[in-house]
Design a protein around this motif. Structure first.
Motif, short mmCIF file in Angstrom:
data_model
loop_
_atom_site.label_atom_id
_atom_site.label_comp_id
_atom_site.label_asym_id
_atom_site.label_seq_id
_atom_site.Cartn_x
_atom_site.Cartn_y
_atom_site.Cartn_z
N SER A 236 0.83 -1.21 0.00
CA SER A 236 0.00 0.00 0.00
C SER A 236 0.86 1.26 0.00
O SER A 236 0.45 2.29 -0.53
CB SER A 236 -0.93 0.01 1.22
OG SER A 236 -0.18 -0.02 2.42
N TRP A 240 2.08 -1.49 -5.95
CA TRP A 240 2.22 -2.83 -6.53
C TRP A 240 3.17 -2.85 -7.72
O TRP A 240 3.62 -3.91 -8.14
CB TRP A 240 0.86 -3.36 -6.96
CG TRP A 240 0.03 -3.80 -5.79
CD1 TRP A 240 -1.04 -3.16 -5.24
CD2 TRP A 240 0.21 -5.00 -5.02
NE1 TRP A 240 -1.52 -3.87 -4.16
CE2 TRP A 240 -0.78 -5.01 -4.01
CE3 TRP A 240 1.12 -6.06 -5.08
CZ2 TRP A 240 -0.89 -6.04 -3.08
CZ3 TRP A 240 1.02 -7.08 -4.16
CH2 TRP A 240 0.03 -7.07 -3.16
N THR A 429 -3.99 -3.69 2.44
CA THR A 429 -3.61 -2.98 1.22
C THR A 429 -4.82 -2.70 0.34
O THR A 429 -5.00 -1.58 -0.17
CB THR A 429 -2.58 -3.82 0.43
OG1 THR A 429 -1.42 -4.01 1.24
CG2 THR A 429 -2.18 -3.12 -0.85
N VAL A 430 -5.68 -3.69 0.19
CA VAL A 430 -6.90 -3.52 -0.62
C VAL A 430 -7.78 -2.44 -0.02
O VAL A 430 -8.33 -1.57 -0.73
CB VAL A 430 -7.66 -4.85 -0.73
CG1 VAL A 430 -9.04 -4.63 -1.36
CG2 VAL A 430 -6.87 -5.86 -1.54
N HIS A 433 -6.42 1.07 -0.76
CA HIS A 433 -6.54 1.44 -2.17
C HIS A 433 -8.00 1.73 -2.54
O HIS A 433 -8.29 2.75 -3.19
CB HIS A 433 -5.99 0.32 -3.06
CG HIS A 433 -4.50 0.38 -3.23
ND1 HIS A 433 -3.86 1.38 -3.90
CD2 HIS A 433 -3.52 -0.47 -2.81
CE1 HIS A 433 -2.55 1.17 -3.90
NE2 HIS A 433 -2.32 0.05 -3.23
N VAL A 434 -8.91 0.87 -2.15
CA VAL A 434 -10.32 1.07 -2.53
C VAL A 434 -10.89 2.29 -1.82
O VAL A 434 -11.64 3.08 -2.41
CB VAL A 434 -11.16 -0.19 -2.20
CG1 VAL A 434 -12.62 0.05 -2.52
CG2 VAL A 434 -10.63 -1.38 -2.98
N TRP A 500 -15.38 -5.16 -0.19
CA TRP A 500 -14.36 -5.91 -0.92
C TRP A 500 -13.64 -6.89 0.02
O TRP A 500 -13.36 -8.03 -0.37
CB TRP A 500 -13.33 -4.93 -1.51
CG TRP A 500 -13.80 -4.19 -2.72
CD1 TRP A 500 -14.80 -3.27 -2.76
CD2 TRP A 500 -13.28 -4.29 -4.04
NE1 TRP A 500 -14.95 -2.77 -4.04
CE2 TRP A 500 -14.03 -3.38 -4.84
CE3 TRP A 500 -12.26 -5.03 -4.63
CZ2 TRP A 500 -13.77 -3.21 -6.19
CZ3 TRP A 500 -12.01 -4.86 -5.98
CH2 TRP A 500 -12.76 -3.97 -6.75
#
Length: 537
Positions: A236, A240, A429-430, A433-434, A500
């Motif tokens: 993050s 990536w 991390t997801v 980002h989202v 998510w």
């Protein structure tokens, strides 16, 4: 089923432990000891906002406070299991308990200032190392004390009540945080004292085995896990597309591959990988890996979601998690009964299916922004995990080669805790980002320029994942004013970002279901005569 599996019995120490020790006191002692490790997986999540505010930690720093514990626990679990086999289960359990409780006291004594974050991460890591020594030794004691035909119910009680202690973590954390967040670490002291007293009363003998310790193997597995999780955790921040991210991930996986190649050649390895030739053991292990991608991370992410999107207090967030644990605690006992009567496969299939359904329905309800609408699905998700956890763990341990229960416990718990570390890193991390993308879109729709919106969205994403009070930033100017006006929409953005995560957990349980189908369905059974023969060997 091969002969050595059927006759595995209670292990090499069974000629000593099956007569003298008090089974009830031994189980209670080990339960109190490991309950500290379960409590510390959840209690810190509730106190995260207070810790960050007082010590001025960054969001990534707080995630490392959580993950340092999980990562050391995973990296040294196999070593802990091997040490327990070599030096004796009781001795290593006592050493691990003392290291754990001393580290807990030091975590609570962290000084304010620039060194605070490093201090907390260091002693959370030593706490994890203490747990890595304590847990496999404690579980091996329970396995050795109870004969195989009663082991499923005993370990179901072990894991089920441990899960109940895990549920106490958020509740206790919410209450103690109102006084001081430092008390969430100090609470381990009385629990450790009870565990040590009960261990002495149970008269558990210490039976060492004169074998060599595989130090190079321990270094390789710790380095491989550490590198891979570092890359996932820092994705993050580094991105990536960063060379550093992929160098850590790929490098860690290559080191783990080197570890496997080395273990197959060494005479007395840290982990005897031939146990994976047993199809049932492999299925158990893979099911545990995918289930644990959801089980530990859900504590952190559900707590942060409740405090950001639902504007819940720490105590209310703890009650939100309690629904999950009610389902977990009740179903874990059912899973133990299924294991004893029908074997592990039916419990794993049903548990993974219920877990996948529960997490999917829970994810769908996150945007309703109501605790009362979500509790049935949280309980269903918890019930799914509770059903599969003890059967998969117990079935894997029962298939130990040469009845080396400490070693095989080290394998299964290494898999579980490495998976939890990976889940924390990937889902964290997801989420950032989202959240950044959705908050940026929200601010742009309210007239904030693209560059300012993206920079501000990143700051908010870091803030809400580290400061779950969800308060709008102070300041003046059009951007600050717009952010304060948009906080309602931002809370919804954060709920959508968490969807998510929870759908990802549902997918992980779905993959675990497919893996459970591959289990051959064979059962580990043993007669007293077979167990006596195994003990003699």
């Amino acid at each position: 089923m091969s002969d050595h599996r059927d006759a595995s019995g209670p292990g090499p120490s069974s000629t000593v432990v099956t007569g003298a020790p008090n089974q009830t006191l031994a189980l209670a002692a080990m339960l109190f000891a490991v309950s500290m490790t379960f409590i510390d997986q959840t209690i810190v999540s509730i106190a995260a906002p207070s810790i960050i505010d007082e010590l001025d930690l960054s969001s990534s720093g707080m995630q490392w406070v959580v993950n340092a514990y999980l990562l050391t626990l995973a990296a040294f679990f196999a070593l802990g299991g091997r040490l327990a086999d070599i030096f004796g289960h009781r001795l290593i359990m006592l050493i691990g308990t003392l290291l754990f409780v001393i580290s807990s006291v030091l975590c609570g004594c962290v000084p304010s200032g620039d060194f605070a974050q490093a201090w907390l991460i260091i002693f959370r890591a030593t706490q994890g190392f203490g747990a890595a020594l304590m847990f496999p030794a404690a579980l091996a004691v329970v396995v050795a004390v109870f004969p195989v035909e009663h082991r499923g119910r005993a370990l179901a009680l072990f894991f089920g009540l441990s899960g109940a202690f895990t549920a106490v973590g958020p509740l206790l954390g919410g209450w103690l945080t109102e006084w001081t967040w430092r008390a969430i670490f100090w609470v381990n002291v009385p629990v450790a004292i009870v565990a040590l007293v009960l261990t002495a009363m149970a008269h558990i003998p210490n039976v060492p085995r004169h074998e060599r310790l595989d130090v190079p193997g321990a270094v390789l597995v710790a380095a491989g896990m550490g590198l891979s999780v570092l890359g996932l955790q820092q994705a993050s921040a580094w991105g990536w597309s960063s060379i550093a991210t992929w160098a850590c991930i790929v490098g860690g996986l290559l080191v783990l591959a080197l570890f496997c190649a080395y273990e197959l050649r060494v005479e007395q390895p840290l982990i005897r990988l031939e146990v994976f030739r047993d199809r049932a053991f492999t299925a158990d292990s893979v099911v545990l890996f995918f289930a644990m991608l959801a089980f530990v991370p859900v504590f952190y992410f559900a707590s942060v979601y409740a405090q950001v999107s639902l504007s819940a207090s720490p105590t209310q967030a703890a009650l939100f998690l309690l629904y999950f644990f009610i389902g977990f605690g009740l179903a874990s006992q059912w899973g133990g009964r299924i294991l004893d009567k029908r074997g592990a496969k039916p419990a794993m299939k049903l548990g993974t299916a219920l877990g996948a359904l529960g997490f999917a329905l829970w994810a769908n309800k996150l945007t309703d922004l109501s605790i009362h609408d979500q509790w049935p699905y949280a309980a269903l998700a918890g019930a799914g995990i509770g059903l599969l956890l003890a059967p998969a763990s117990t079935d894997a341990v029962n298939r130990a080669i040469g009845a080396s229960y400490g070693e095989v416990t080290g394998i299964t718990q290494t898999i579980r805790n490495f998976s939890a570390s990976v889940g924390m890193a990937v889902f964290g991390t997801v989420l950032i980002h989202v959240t950044t993308d959705r908050v940026g879109d929200t601010l742009q729709s309210k007239g904030v320029p693209t560059g300012a919106a993206n920079d501000t969205a990143r700051s908010i994403a870091e803030a809400v994942t580290g400061h779950p009070d969800g308060q709008a930033p102070s300041g003046s100017g059009p951007v600050a004013s717009t952010m304060r006006d948009a906080m309602g929409a931002i809370r919804m953005d954060f709920a959508e970002a968490n969807q998510w995560i929870f759908y990802g957990m549902a997918i992980a349980l779905g993959v675990a279901f497919l893996c459970s189908v591959l289990h051959p369905g064979t059962r580990v059974t043993g007669t007293p005569e077979q167990e006596s023969a195994a003990a003699t060997r």
